[in-house]
Design a protein around this motif. Structure first.
Motif, PDB file in Angstrom:
ATOM      1  N   ALA A 110      89.015   4.278 -55.196  1.00  0.00           N
ATOM      2  CA  ALA A 110      89.957   3.147 -55.176  1.00  0.00           C
ATOM      3  C   ALA A 110      90.787   3.167 -53.892  1.00  0.00           C
ATOM      4  O   ALA A 110      90.987   2.130 -53.239  1.00  0.00           O
ATOM      5  N   ASP A 111      91.238   4.341 -53.488  1.00  0.00           N
ATOM      6  CA  ASP A 111      92.051   4.502 -52.288  1.00  0.00           C
ATOM      7  C   ASP A 111      91.273   3.986 -51.061  1.00  0.00           C
ATOM      8  O   ASP A 111      91.795   3.207 -50.241  1.00  0.00           O
ATOM      9  N   ILE A 112      90.016   4.390 -50.976  1.00  0.00           N
ATOM     10  CA  ILE A 112      89.181   3.974 -49.833  1.00  0.00           C
ATOM     11  C   ILE A 112      89.008   2.452 -49.833  1.00  0.00           C
ATOM     12  O   ILE A 112      89.173   1.788 -48.798  1.00  0.00           O
ATOM     13  N   LEU A 113      88.695   1.887 -51.007  1.00  0.00           N
ATOM     14  CA  LEU A 113      88.426   0.438 -51.077  1.00  0.00           C
ATOM     15  C   LEU A 113      89.683  -0.384 -50.787  1.00  0.00           C
ATOM     16  O   LEU A 113      89.619  -1.420 -50.122  1.00  0.00           O
ATOM     17  N   ILE A 114      90.815   0.077 -51.258  1.00  0.00           N
ATOM     18  CA  ILE A 114      92.066  -0.669 -51.015  1.00  0.00           C
ATOM     19  C   ILE A 114      92.352  -0.714 -49.506  1.00  0.00           C
ATOM     20  O   ILE A 114      92.738  -1.758 -48.971  1.00  0.00           O
ATOM     21  N   HIS A 115      92.083   0.405 -48.810  1.00  0.00           N
ATOM     22  CA  HIS A 115      92.247   0.405 -47.345  1.00  0.00           C
ATOM     23  C   HIS A 115      91.314  -0.608 -46.682  1.00  0.00           C
ATOM     24  O   HIS A 115      91.599  -1.127 -45.611  1.00  0.00           O
ATOM     25  N   GLU A 116      90.163  -0.866 -47.330  1.00  0.00           N
ATOM     26  CA  GLU A 116      89.175  -1.798 -46.758  1.00  0.00           C
ATOM     27  C   GLU A 116      89.464  -3.256 -47.098  1.00  0.00           C
ATOM     28  O   GLU A 116      88.601  -4.124 -46.957  1.00  0.00           O
ATOM     29  N   ASN A 117      90.649  -3.568 -47.650  1.00  0.00           N
ATOM     30  CA  ASN A 117      91.009  -4.927 -48.058  1.00  0.00           C
ATOM     31  C   ASN A 117      90.360  -5.342 -49.372  1.00  0.00           C
ATOM     32  O   ASN A 117      90.208  -6.533 -49.660  1.00  0.00           O
ATOM     33  N   VAL A 118      89.951  -4.356 -50.175  1.00  0.00           N
ATOM     34  CA  VAL A 118      89.375  -4.672 -51.490  1.00  0.00           C
ATOM     35  C   VAL A 118      90.390  -4.198 -52.537  1.00  0.00           C
ATOM     36  O   VAL A 118      90.493  -3.006 -52.814  1.00  0.00           O
ATOM     37  N   GLN A 119      91.148  -5.151 -53.069  1.00  0.00           N
ATOM     38  CA  GLN A 119      92.243  -4.790 -53.989  1.00  0.00           C
ATOM     39  C   GLN A 119      91.704  -4.545 -55.394  1.00  0.00           C
ATOM     40  O   GLN A 119      91.861  -5.375 -56.290  1.00  0.00           O
ATOM     41  N   VAL A 120      91.056  -3.401 -55.562  1.00  0.00           N
ATOM     42  CA  VAL A 120      90.505  -3.038 -56.871  1.00  0.00           C
ATOM     43  C   VAL A 120      91.650  -2.725 -57.838  1.00  0.00           C
ATOM     44  O   VAL A 120      92.776  -2.472 -57.397  1.00  0.00           O
ATOM     45  N   LYS A 121      91.356  -2.751 -59.133  1.00  0.00           N
ATOM     46  CA  LYS A 121      92.390  -2.455 -60.138  1.00  0.00           C
ATOM     47  C   LYS A 121      91.928  -1.326 -61.052  1.00  0.00           C
ATOM     48  O   LYS A 121      90.792  -1.349 -61.535  1.00  0.00           O
TER      49      LYS A 121
END
Ligand SMILES: Cc1ncc(COP(=O)(O)O)c(C=O)c1O
Length: 405
Positions: A323-334
Motif C-alpha cells: 500500500a505504501d508503495i502504491l500510494i507513492h505512485e499516485n494510487v490511493q488504495v484503501k
C-alpha cells in the motif's frame, strides 16, 4: 571477468534501474493524476440540470416530493421488490429499520464491515455481537453465527460485502429456527443478486447506500427495500417524524428524508447503471488478467470493488508495504477494513476471537476502479505490483534503508 559474474552484475544493474523508477526510490510516477477508490461516477449533466431546474421552479425541495417518489418507484421496479423507502443515508436507514422491527439487546453482525454497521445499532442502544466471516467471500460465516445465538439475540444482520451476497438461505434458516429477525446491510450491493432474485428482496428488509462513493449515488442517500407492506408503512412514517399521510403523528419518528436534489441525482445515475456495470466488469476482468500468476495476490470475485488479499509469506511483502508503495505512485488504495470494527471504540473493550477477520484486516487492499480508471491505468498499477513482488527482498531492504517502513 567470468561470464557468470558479468551476467550477475548486468542483472543487478537492470534490477536497480527498474526499482529506481519507483517513486518511493526517487523515480517519477507513470500516473499523471491520482487514482482514487470510489471517486464519484458522473451522470449525464444535462439530465441532472433539467431535473434540478424543475425542482427549483416547483419549489418542492423535500418532504416526499415527486422526484423522491419517482426514484423509489424506479428502484423498486429495478429490484422487483414491493416497497422502496428513500432515506437520507444507509446508516439512518438501518437505525429506522432496527426501530421499526422492535429489535432489542443483541444483534449478530460481522466485524469486517464499515463502522456504520455497528454504529447504527449502538446509536439506538442495541449491542453489536461480532461474528467471524468466511475466508472465501468475506461475508458472515453461518456456522459461527449459530454459536453466538443467546436468549438476548434479536436479529442477524448480514452485510453483502464488496457487492457479493451473503449466504442468505443459511442465515435465514438459522434465524427461523431461533425466532430471530434477519436483515441485510446492502450498502455496497446495489445491482447484486442471489439465486434468481436481486439483492433487496431478502430478510425482513435490506438497506442500500447511495453515498457518493458507490457505483450508483445520490450525493448522499439510501433506500430500504422490503416486500413487507406493514413494515414499509411503518418506515414511511418513521422517516418523517412519525407523521401519517394525513399529517397526524402516529409513532416515534425522526428526520430521515431524502431531499429532491439527491433523488434527482439518483435517477440520473440509475440511467447509467448498465454502462457503469459494464465498465466495472471490464475493469475487474482487466485486473484479473494482469494480476494472474503474481505470487501471494488473490483477487476477490465481484465486479463492484477491486479487492486483493495479500499473503505476506507468498508475496514476500505485507499489505501495508505494498500500500505504501502504491500510494507513492499516485494510487490511493484503501486498507478496508482495517482495523476491524471489534478493535474500534466503543467496541474494543471485549476480546473477540475472530481469526479470519483478523487475517483479512491485515491482508485486504482495495484498488481503484470506477469510470475514472481505464485499462492503461490498470496495466500501470498491476505492473508496479508485479515488479515489487518479483523483487520483494530488495524492495524491502531499500525501503528500510530509506526509513520508509
Ligand atoms: C457496509 C456499509 N454499511 C453502511 C454504510 C453506510 O452508508 P451511508 O454512508 O449511506 O450511511 C456503508 C457506506 O459506505 C457501508 O459500506
Amino acid at each position: 571477468m567470468a561470464v557468470e559474474n558479468m551476467e550477475t552484475i548486468m542483472s543487478i544493474d537492470k534490477k536497480k534501474r527498474l526499482l529506481d523508477n519507483l517513486v518511493i526510490f526517487g523515480g517519477k510516477s507513470a500516473l499523471s493524476e491520482t487514482l482514487h477508490v470510489g471517486r464519484p461516477n458522473k451522470g449525464e449533466h444535462e439530465y441532472f440540470i433539467q431535473l434540478a431546474t424543475d425542482i427549483l421552479e416547483r419549489q418542492w425541495l423535500t418532504n416526499n416530493g415527486p422526484v423522491v417518489r419517482e426514484f423509489e418507484e424506479a428502484v423498486a421496479c429495478f429490484l422487483d421488490v414491493k416497497h422502496c423507502i428513500a432515506v437520507c443515508n444507509a446508516t439512518t436507514g438501518l437505525q429506522l429499520l432496527f426501530h421499526a422491527l422492535g429489535l432489542r439487546d443483541e444483534v449478530i453482525m460481522p466485524a469486517f464491515t464499515f463502522v456504520a454497521t455497528p454504529h447504527a445499532a449502538s446509536w439506538i442502544g442495541l449491542k453489536p455481537v461480532f461474528c467471524d466471516v468466511d475466508e472465501r467471500d468475506h461475508n458472515l460465516d453461518p456456522v459461527e453465527v449459530e454459536k453466538l445465538v443467546t436468549p438476548e439475540t434479536s436479529a442477524i444482520l448480514g452485510v453483502h460485502l464488496w457487492g457479493n451476497p451473503c449466504k442468505v438461505d443459511e442465515l435465514s434458516e438459522i434465524a427461523a429456527r431461533h425466532d430471530l429477525k434477519v436483515i441485510f446491510d446492502a450498502a455496497q450491493a446495489f445491482g447484486g443478486s442471489y439465486g434468481n432474485k436481486m439483492v433487496g428482496n431478502f430478510g425482513e428488509a435490506e438497506v442500500f447506500s447511495f453515498h457518493a462513493t458507490k457505483m450508483i449515488h445520490a450525493f448522499e442517500g439510501g433506500i430500504i427495500s422490503t416486500n413487507n407492506s406493514k413494515l414499509a408503512e411503518k418506515l414511511r412514517k418513521m422517516r418523517n417524524f412519525g407523521f401519517s399521510e394525513s399529517g397526524v403523528v402516529e409513532s416515534l419518528g425522526t428526520n430521515a428524508k431524502l431531499p429532491e436534489m439527491s433523488a434527482a441525482m439518483g435517477l440520473v445515475m440509475l440511467e447509467q447503471l448498465e454502462r457503469l456495470g459494464k465498465i466495472a466488469t471490464a475493469n475487474h476482468q482487466e485486473y484479473a488478467k494482469h494480476l494472474a500468476g503474481i505470487p501471494g495476490i488473490k483477487l476477490i470475485d465481484g465486479y463492484q470493488y477491486i479487492v486483493i488479499v495479500i499473503n505476506q509469506q507468498e508475496a514476500g511483502m505485507s499489505r501495508d508495504e505494498l500500500a505504501d508503495i502504491l500510494i507513492h505512485e499516485n494510487v490511493q488504495v484503501k486498507k478496508y477494513f482495517s482495523p476491524g470494527c471489534d478493535c474500534l471504540p466503543p467496541y474494543n473493550n471485549r476480546n473477540y476471537q475472530l481469526p479470519v477477520t483478523r487475517q483479512l484486516c491485515e491482508q485486504c487492499l482495495v484498488l481503484p476502479s470506477s469510470e475514472n480508471v481505464n485499462s492503461k491505468h490498470i496495466k500501470i498499477i498491476t505492473d508496479i505490483i508485479r515488479l515489487v513482488i518479483k523483487f520483494a527482498p530488495e524492495v524491502k531492504e531499500r525501503m528500510v534503508n530509506r526509513g520508509k517502513i
